[in-house]
Design an enzyme around this catalytic site. Structure first.
Site, PDB file in Angstrom:
ATOM      1  CD  GLU A  44      -5.581  -1.161  -1.632  1.00 32.31           C
ATOM      2  OE1 GLU A  44      -5.622  -2.234  -1.028  1.00 32.31           O
ATOM      3  OE2 GLU A  44      -6.207  -0.155  -1.280  1.00 32.31           O
ATOM      4  CG  ASP A  89      -2.062   0.892   1.180  1.00 38.04           C
ATOM      5  OD1 ASP A  89      -3.072   0.582   1.815  1.00 38.04           O
ATOM      6  OD2 ASP A  89      -1.969   1.927   0.497  1.00 38.04           O
TER       7      ASP A  89
END
Length: 699
Positions: free
Chosen positions: A213, A121
């Site tokens: 992500e 992320d």
DNA sequence: GCGGATCAC
DNA sequence: TATGGTGATCCGC
């Protein structure tokens, strides 16, 4: 694992008590925004202050009122569920405990610890990219977005409580020196592609969730190179930084659901590894707040906490009997699997998009010409997007948001597939037309009573949207659809699109939809509860509360009420009629020419057999003498609405006196007021009733 | 198949 | 002044 009902209730009662005593002094505490939810970089934020500022900036607004209304529904849901909870007998509980235990054993058997998943992320991605291209922003509080809405905020801004999904004008209040940067998706896509090159080194089939992500199955890399997952994570993050100059965080775990949780733990620029060990997973999950789990949002958290006192994943198992008693099998399975720390571990196949849409918010208007123009623009945008992807579909959905933030959707499924802006617009117009001011609808011709009055007066809109689904080439049979998962598949396999950037990964909380199961049969046999329908008791009040909204200042939004002869059998018929009425708006309305008010008026006349208002000399109202030139089309419509409503009010009150003797108590405010609607269970002997007078009293 | 709700990013 | 846009899923009709 056995849980006493009393304990649950005590727990939730305590939870309810906490905020209560101070509510009057500190009203902001009862306004539950999502903004104060713990986010990385916000640990030291003065949450009380943020809450207060958000409240002060919001209170009184239409948005705020809508939020309050929604919260009131949820609160009522919780109250209803708690009552049902208290009514469970020991036998019921013992039964559901058995069901739950069996299910937990099955889920446990499906546990797969053989894969290593990594979730990566990017840290404050948009903000970080903007800082790259403008280094003077470094170290200063900054947010990407507009005064209306922020996409993200950097860590300096987060210290002030500023965060993604917060309106910019509130953020500025929290942090006056906040720098605003407009979004630039080209830039983000460019950097996103750079990061994905790195991801591809470790898993060529990585799953791209969004621009910032991704999920990687690093099982093979770890094995081939004989390195620990921790090292892979380090190396990957270093690689991303090298390629982009951006930092990211990573989480490693035996499944995707947990990997995602883990990537959040040492954010920013950190990582966390959860080993492929059952004990480690169970320990990790034991203290994990349920809100950390993807798929459990504000509402679900609120309900689980308020009704069952569930705060942590472990408590999902402790309260599993209640979960199985009150939720659908698929939901109960999901909750229990969360308690066990299970998630998807498979290598998903490609999945195709199921819908495409376009929507825009604008300043409030009821101008039909303007609305039609907006619709035209939407149809063109949508058509262009569809043609880019070579899509055509047969279901068109119109989305509307009123100035009071009420959202409505109206859909039609066509015989043929469409994709041109002309086709889309043609059908969209019909859907919209059916939603534009219709003076009065009067239903139930069979009964001699005036049964339902649904007066829909001026609608003011702030959003229009169009969506097309049911694409040409889609598999339409649900039964043969390979993406339909059994619960075992849900845990042990999955089907998420790989490398498909336009799709968020939602497969971690996919639910299964099995119509008939052991559980459903069992629960019916108890005759106590419909385990699939936990919230139904107040769904109703939801609908009714909305329909009770009357806004005098900005024009009346919508007025609905119903009267009845207080027999449940009659309700049955009534609700049928009501159901078909709203349907009328989309089906019949489409086939009716413009000016369908005529149709409505005819119905009204045939039913009430009273004199209809006329415009004398095309100028003066025959009933009250008010003067309105023909060019004042909307004003005239509103005026005729007024007289129709007035007429119906008289009719209504006379019938009411004759045939509706009983009244419900507790009608002090809109939240507690209830009346019947199509979604209400018919088992209640006595329905509440709201006299139509309520809607027309001068305030 | 439709409509409301919830959720994620 | 002012609270987004896109896509998916679930549930109950």
């Amino acid at each position: 694992m056995i849980v006493k009902g009393a304990r649950v209730l005590d727990g939730s009662a305590n939870a309810m008590m906490k905020g209560k005593g101070t509510e009057d002094d500190r009203p902001w505490q009862s306004y539950h925004t999502v903004y104060t939810t713990a986010k990385a970089g916000m640990e030291l934020v003065d949450k009380e202050k943020v809450q207060r500022v958000v409240y002060e900036m919001s209170k009184g607004s239409k948005y705020f009122q809508n939020e309050e209304r929604k919260e009131a529904f949820i609160k009522q849901k919780i109250d209803n569920l708690r009552i049902q909870c208290a009514n469970l007998t020991q036998e019921d509980l013992a039964h559901y405990q058995k069901v739950a235990d069996r299910r937990i054993v099955e889920l446990e058997a499906s546990r797969d610890l053989s894969r290593i998943w990594l979730h990566v992320d990017m840290d404050a991605f948009y903000a970080a990219v903007e800082t790259l291209s403008n280094p003077t922003l470094k170290g200063k509080p900054m947010a990407v977005g507009s005064m209306s809405m922020l996409s993200t905020a950097n860590y300096e801004a987060r210290k002030f409580g500023v965060r993604a999904a917060m309106p910019g004008f509130i953020a500025r209040k929290l942090c006056p020196e906040l720098i605003f940067v407009p979004t630039d998706f080209k830039k983000y896509t460019y950097y996103s592609d750079l990061t994905r090159k790195v991801f591809g080194r470790y898993d060529p089939n990585f799953i791209a969730g969004s621009l910032d992500e991704a999920y990687l199955d690093i099982t093979e890399v770890c094995r081939e190179r004989n390195v620990k997952s921790e090292e892979i994570a380090q190396e990957l993050r270093a690689g991303v930084y090298e390629e982009t100059g951006l930092t990211c965080s990573a989480g490693v775990a035996p499944n995707r659901l947990l990997a995602k949780v883990c990537s959040d733990i040492n954010k920013p620029n950190g990582q966390y590894v959860l080993p492929n060990d059952r004990m480690a997973v169970m320990t990790f999950v034991s203290s994990l707040p349920i809100r950390k789990i993807g798929g459990i949002g504000k509402v679900t958290e609120h309900i689980l906490k308020g009704v069952f006192g569930i705060n942590t994943c472990e408590q999902m198992l402790e309260k599993s009997s209640y979960i199985c008693a009150f939720f659908s099998q698929s939901t109960a399975d999901f909750f229990c699997s969360v308690g066990l720390g299970l998630g998807q571990t498979d290598s998903p196949q490609v999945r195709f998009r199921k819908s495409i849409s376009s929507e825009r918010t604008f300043s409030a208007t009821k101008d039909e010409v303007l609305l039609h123009k907006k619709l035209e623009e939407l149809a063109e945008m949508l058509s262009a997007d569809m043609q880019k992807e070579g899509l055509s579909g047969r279901t068109l959905t119109l989305k509307l948001k009123t100035a009071s933030f009420e959202v409505r959707t109206r859909a039609v499924t066509l015989q043929k597939y469409i994709s041109s802006s002309e086709d889309i617009l043609k059908h969209a117009k019909k859907l919209l037309q059916a939603e534009l001011p219709i003076s009065v609808r009067l239903i139930d011709y069979e009964s001699s009573h005036l049964c339902l009055i649904c007066a829909s007066i001026t609608n003011i809109f702030i959003l229009l949207g169009l969506r097309v689904s049911q694409f040409n080439g889609d598999k339409c049979s649900a039964k043969s659809d390979p993406t339909q998962k059994t619960i075992t598949n849900f845990i042990t396999s999955g089907d998420v699109n790989r490398n498909c950037s336009s799709f968020p990964d939602v497969a971690d909380h996919d639910f299964v939809s099995n119509a008939e199961t052991d559980m459903s049969i069992d629960s019916r046999q108890t005759g106590q509860l419909d385990w699939r329908d936990p919230f139904d008791g107040n769904y109703l009040s939801d609908v009714d509360y909305q329909s009770c909204t009357v806004q005098k200042s900005d024009g009346v939004e919508e007025v609905q009420t119903s009267s009845n002869d207080a027999t449940s059998s009659h309700y049955s018929g009534l609700t049928e009629v009501l159901g078909s009425t709203s349907y009328l708006g989309q089906v019949e309305g489409i086939n009716v020419k413009n000016g369908s008010n005529l149709l409505e008026d005819e119905r009204l006349d045939s039913c009430c057999q009273e004199k209809t208002m006329l415009w004398l000399n095309d100028y003066k109202c025959s009933l009250c003498g008010i003067e309105l030139p023909p060019s004042f089309v909307e004003e005239r419509l509103e005026h005729s609405d007024f007289h129709l409503a007035e007429k119906l009010q008289k009719e209504e009150s006379s019938i009411h006196q004759k045939s509706v003797p009983s009244q419900s108590k507790g009608q002090k405010d809109g939240v507690t007021r209830q009346s019947k609607s199509k979604k209400q269970k018919l088992s209640q002997k006595e329905g509440s009733y709201t006299p139509i007078d309520y809607f027309f009293v001068k305030k």
